[in-house]
Design a protein around this motif. Structure first.
Motif, PDB file in Angstrom:
ATOM      1  N   TRP A 131       0.836  -1.207   0.000  1.00  0.00           N
ATOM      2  CA  TRP A 131       0.000   0.000   0.000  1.00  0.00           C
ATOM      3  C   TRP A 131       0.869   1.254   0.000  1.00  0.00           C
ATOM      4  N   ALA A 132       1.925   1.257   0.822  1.00  0.00           N
ATOM      5  CA  ALA A 132       2.797   2.430   0.903  1.00  0.00           C
ATOM      6  C   ALA A 132       3.452   2.710  -0.447  1.00  0.00           C
ATOM      7  N   LEU A 133       4.032   1.693  -1.057  1.00  0.00           N
ATOM      8  CA  LEU A 133       4.677   1.877  -2.365  1.00  0.00           C
ATOM      9  C   LEU A 133       3.692   2.423  -3.395  1.00  0.00           C
ATOM     10  N   ASN A 134       2.502   1.840  -3.445  1.00  0.00           N
ATOM     11  CA  ASN A 134       1.489   2.270  -4.419  1.00  0.00           C
ATOM     12  C   ASN A 134       1.055   3.710  -4.192  1.00  0.00           C
ATOM     13  N   ASN A 135       0.818   4.082  -2.951  1.00  0.00           N
ATOM     14  CA  ASN A 135       0.365   5.449  -2.671  1.00  0.00           C
ATOM     15  C   ASN A 135       1.462   6.470  -2.921  1.00  0.00           C
ATOM     16  N   ILE A 136       2.686   6.132  -2.570  1.00  0.00           N
ATOM     17  CA  ILE A 136       3.794   7.070  -2.760  1.00  0.00           C
ATOM     18  C   ILE A 136       4.094   7.264  -4.233  1.00  0.00           C
ATOM     19  N   VAL A 137       4.083   6.193  -5.017  1.00  0.00           N
ATOM     20  CA  VAL A 137       4.397   6.330  -6.441  1.00  0.00           C
ATOM     21  C   VAL A 137       3.312   7.113  -7.185  1.00  0.00           C
ATOM     22  N   ARG A 138       2.072   7.046  -6.708  1.00  0.00           N
ATOM     23  CA  ARG A 138       0.969   7.770  -7.364  1.00  0.00           C
ATOM     24  C   ARG A 138       1.021   9.274  -7.118  1.00  0.00           C
ATOM     25  N   ALA A 139       1.689   9.691  -6.051  1.00  0.00           N
ATOM     26  CA  ALA A 139       1.807  11.113  -5.735  1.00  0.00           C
ATOM     27  C   ALA A 139       2.941  11.696  -6.572  1.00  0.00           C
ATOM     28  N   GLU A 140       2.653  12.754  -7.288  1.00  0.00           N
ATOM     29  CA  GLU A 140       3.625  13.319  -8.229  1.00  0.00           C
ATOM     30  C   GLU A 140       4.980  13.609  -7.591  1.00  0.00           C
ATOM     31  N   HIS A 141       4.963  14.111  -6.368  1.00  0.00           N
ATOM     32  CA  HIS A 141       6.214  14.471  -5.694  1.00  0.00           C
ATOM     33  C   HIS A 141       6.431  13.666  -4.418  1.00  0.00           C
ATOM     34  N   GLY A 142       5.865  12.455  -4.378  1.00  0.00           N
ATOM     35  CA  GLY A 142       5.991  11.629  -3.190  1.00  0.00           C
ATOM     36  C   GLY A 142       5.063  12.109  -2.088  1.00  0.00           C
ATOM     37  N   LEU A 143       5.209  11.521  -0.920  1.00  0.00           N
ATOM     38  CA  LEU A 143       4.372  11.864   0.228  1.00  0.00           C
ATOM     39  C   LEU A 143       5.238  12.090   1.456  1.00  0.00           C
ATOM     40  N   THR A 144       4.781  12.963   2.335  1.00  0.00           N
ATOM     41  CA  THR A 144       5.435  13.133   3.631  1.00  0.00           C
ATOM     42  C   THR A 144       4.906  12.039   4.559  1.00  0.00           C
ATOM     43  N   ARG A 145       5.553  11.887   5.708  1.00  0.00           N
ATOM     44  CA  ARG A 145       5.058  10.914   6.706  1.00  0.00           C
ATOM     45  C   ARG A 145       3.634  11.270   7.134  1.00  0.00           C
ATOM     46  N   GLU A 146       3.337  12.550   7.262  1.00  0.00           N
ATOM     47  CA  GLU A 146       1.998  12.971   7.660  1.00  0.00           C
ATOM     48  C   GLU A 146       0.980  12.599   6.570  1.00  0.00           C
ATOM     49  N   GLU A 147       1.359  12.784   5.318  1.00  0.00           N
ATOM     50  CA  GLU A 147       0.450  12.431   4.216  1.00  0.00           C
ATOM     51  C   GLU A 147       0.247  10.917   4.126  1.00  0.00           C
ATOM     52  N   ILE A 148       1.299  10.155   4.352  1.00  0.00           N
ATOM     53  CA  ILE A 148       1.151   8.692   4.306  1.00  0.00           C
ATOM     54  C   ILE A 148       0.293   8.230   5.482  1.00  0.00           C
TER      55      ILE A 148
END
Length: 153
Positions: free
Chosen positions: A49-66
């Motif tokens: 789930w983490a890999l999928n969500n981070i790759v979908r975000a254009e500029h990655g995600l912060t810990r708060e966003e994840i």
């Protein structure tokens, strides 16, 4: 309609079986199968789930966003943060100066492998179920969920 006299066994007709029992059984079987497939490539479901969500975000995600990512199965938001931390430790994610988590090349390779495994899992659990039958089942379950959603007073 299920009554106290309706059997809960596989000999009951589909209309006699409790939908929650069938849905729960399907959920457990799908989770067991998908988690086993991911484990064969040394990936946990929260890491997937983490890999999928981070790759979908254009500029990655912060810990708060994840942490804000909806995590199913009552696992709680910390599980995906812990998964991201483990992926940083493995070198599959990096943390930029801006605190954003992004996939490294090894992370992209592992995600591609996991996607291949999960595509096979979907094929395996669908078996002889047509896309139309699958869509109908998902639609019915979503309608049941919507019917039981809390309503404003």
């Amino acid at each position: 309609m299920t009554t106290a006299n309706t059997p809960l066994t596989n000999t009951a007709t589909p209309a006699q079986r409790p939908i929650a029992l069938v849905a729960w059984g399907a959920t457990e079987a799908i989770l067991r199968h998908s988690q086993a497939a991911l484990a064969r490539i040394d990936v946990t479901q929260p890491q997937w789930w983490a890999l999928n969500n981070i790759v979908r975000a254009e500029h990655g995600l912060t810990r708060e966003e994840i942490r804000a990512v909806a995590v199913p199965y009552g696992m709680g938001s910390q599980v995906i943060v812990d998964a991201a931390d483990a992926l940083v430790h493995r070198g599959w994610l990096s943390i930029g100066a801006n605190g954003r988590l992004t996939l490294t090349e090894p992370g992209r390779e592992r995600l591609a492998t996991a996607k291949d495994h999960m595509a096979r899992v979907r094929t395996e659990f669908l078996g002889d179920i047509t896309e139309e039958e699958y869509a109908t089942a998902v639609s019915v379950l979503q309608r049941v969920t919507d019917n039981l959603a809390p309503r404003p007073l």
